[in-house]
Design a protein around this motif. Structure first.
Motif, PDB file in Angstrom:
ATOM      1  N   GLN A 199       0.894  -1.093   0.105  1.00  0.00           N
ATOM      2  CA  GLN A 199       0.074  -0.166  -0.083  1.00  0.00           C
ATOM      3  C   GLN A 199       0.916   1.342   0.089  1.00  0.00           C
ATOM      4  O   GLN A 199       2.098   1.238   0.640  1.00  0.00           O
ATOM      5  CB  GLN A 199      -0.876   0.057   1.183  1.00  0.00           C
ATOM      6  CG  GLN A 199      -1.983   1.230   1.063  1.00  0.00           C
ATOM      7  CD  GLN A 199      -3.184   1.130   2.241  1.00  0.00           C
ATOM      8  OE1 GLN A 199      -2.992   0.112   3.109  1.00  0.00           O
ATOM      9  NE2 GLN A 199      -3.987   1.998   2.245  1.00  0.00           N
ATOM     10  N   GLY A 200       0.483   2.263  -0.575  1.00  0.00           N
ATOM     11  CA  GLY A 200       1.249   3.571  -0.460  1.00  0.00           C
ATOM     12  C   GLY A 200       0.462   4.695   0.137  1.00  0.00           C
ATOM     13  O   GLY A 200      -0.850   4.297   0.584  1.00  0.00           O
ATOM     14  N   SER A 201       1.114   5.692   0.453  1.00  0.00           N
ATOM     15  CA  SER A 201       0.502   6.733   1.092  1.00  0.00           C
ATOM     16  C   SER A 201      -0.380   7.551   0.176  1.00  0.00           C
ATOM     17  O   SER A 201      -0.329   7.808  -0.959  1.00  0.00           O
ATOM     18  CB  SER A 201       1.665   7.434   1.617  1.00  0.00           C
ATOM     19  OG  SER A 201       2.418   6.802   2.419  1.00  0.00           O
ATOM     20  N   ILE A 202      -1.689   8.005   1.309  1.00  0.00           N
ATOM     21  CA  ILE A 202      -2.618   8.756   0.414  1.00  0.00           C
ATOM     22  C   ILE A 202      -2.590  10.103   1.409  1.00  0.00           C
ATOM     23  O   ILE A 202      -2.738   9.917   2.550  1.00  0.00           O
ATOM     24  CB  ILE A 202      -4.112   8.132   0.595  1.00  0.00           C
ATOM     25  CG1 ILE A 202      -4.019   6.628  -0.229  1.00  0.00           C
ATOM     26  CG2 ILE A 202      -5.140   9.074  -0.019  1.00  0.00           C
ATOM     27  CD1 ILE A 202      -4.912   5.966  -0.002  1.00  0.00           C
ATOM     28  N   LEU A 203      -2.511  11.407   0.646  1.00  0.00           N
ATOM     29  CA  LEU A 203      -2.440  12.370   1.449  1.00  0.00           C
ATOM     30  C   LEU A 203      -3.710  13.184   0.796  1.00  0.00           C
ATOM     31  O   LEU A 203      -3.903  13.424  -0.455  1.00  0.00           O
ATOM     32  CB  LEU A 203      -1.148  13.169   1.011  1.00  0.00           C
ATOM     33  CG  LEU A 203       0.143  12.495   1.191  1.00  0.00           C
ATOM     34  CD1 LEU A 203       1.339  13.461   0.666  1.00  0.00           C
ATOM     35  CD2 LEU A 203       0.331  12.120   2.448  1.00  0.00           C
TER      36      LEU A 203
END
Length: 301
Positions: A118-122
């Motif tokens: 999973q990648g980061s969500i901003l």
């Protein structure tokens, strides 16, 4: 060269989908990419029509399908069934990636050997009290192996991981309630899959105006609590595990209102207390057999 299908579920948000497709078109990557959009609106099919209109001029092969049966689990299953290649990268239609997003994902996958990342969500929410809401708080973690993932937005799935579990990949029982992603991760973990986080694989998340109210935050917390408890119960917890979860839920039901009164002069802290209360109520209703259909309302365009 690595083959990646970028899989996008969509429902009545053509403007957001166009922003996402533009961002994918601008990716800096050496991977062989196919973009696949699954539209869950069989009547209006705005997402499908958008893809058909731009596919001949789009940078990458762009395919669109219509999934007539309503539900986020059904859409995700259709995406996985139609995807091809070594990896499936899944982005929600209200997200859009930064230029090096996929390169960062594939680099971390090679370093960790993880089955799912999973990648980061901003989200960029400026109001301090609203920024703490579930669904508005920036989702970040240090890159590397991790015990559990947080959602199906901004995800990279190695195709080999799908062979660990039986179809359907996402349980249709969570079609309109949400929680299908949590259940998917639990099943994979129980089957021995390895997870990792990639903080450098950044996606931005849009925030509809309807999501910045306390009412939305409490509704969201209630829905998350309801679906989390349903996933917990699905795997036949032992009596000890069940009693611990009931005790924690009961504690939140009792303490959260008291803390909300004590934090009467702090908007942010009081909102957090009320969200914990709503989440505990959601868990309690799940214990009683009630389901909350979180996906019956669309936010954004």
């Amino acid at each position: 060269m690595v083959d990646v299908t970028i899989a996008i579920p969509t429902f009545r948000r053509p403007k957001s989908l166009m922003r996402l497709l533009h961002a994918i078109d601008d990716l800096d990557t050496d991977a062989r990419i196919t973009v696949l959009v699954a539209d869950n609106d069989a009547e209006g099919h705005e997402g499908f029509s958008l893809c058909e209109a731009i596919r001949t001029v789009y940078r990458f092969p762009l395919n669109a399908i219509i999934v007539p049966e309503r539900g986020i689990a059904q859409v995700r299953n259709a995406l996985v069934d139609h995807a091809r290649g070594d990896f499936i990268a899944m982005l929600d239609d209200d997200e859009w990636p930064e230029r090096d997003w996929l390169t960062a994902f594939l680099r971390t996958q090679e370093q960790t050997g993880a089955d799912v990342l999973q990648g980061s969500i901003l989200f960029g929410v400026e109001d301090e009290w609203a920024a703490s809401f579930d669904g508005l708080t920036d989702i970040r973690h240090v890159s590397g192996p991790i015990d559990m993932l947080q959602g199906a937005g901004n995800l990279l799935i190695a195709r080999r991981a799908l062979g660990r579990i039986a179809r359907p990949w996402f349980d249709p029982a969570f079609a309109l309630t949400g929680g299908e992603d949590h259940d998917f991760f639990v099943r994979l973990k129980r089957a021995g899959a390895r997870f990792a986080w990639c903080d450098e694989a950044v996606a931005r998340g849009a925030v509809a105006a309807t999501r910045t109210s306390l009412r939305w935050a409490l509704t969201r917390a209630y829905g998350v609590g309801n679906s989390d408890m349903r996933v917990f119960l699905k795997y036949s917890p032992t009596l000890t595990e069940r009693m611990l979860e009931v005790t924690r839920t009961a504690g939140a039901l009792v303490l959260s209102p008291v803390l909300a009164l004590l934090h009467v002069f702090s908007v942010a802290k009081r909102a957090d207390d009320l969200r914990r209360l709503a989440r505990a109520v959601g868990k309690t209703t799940a214990l009683l057999g009630f389901h909350y259909n979180a996906y019956s309302v669309t936010h954004g365009e």
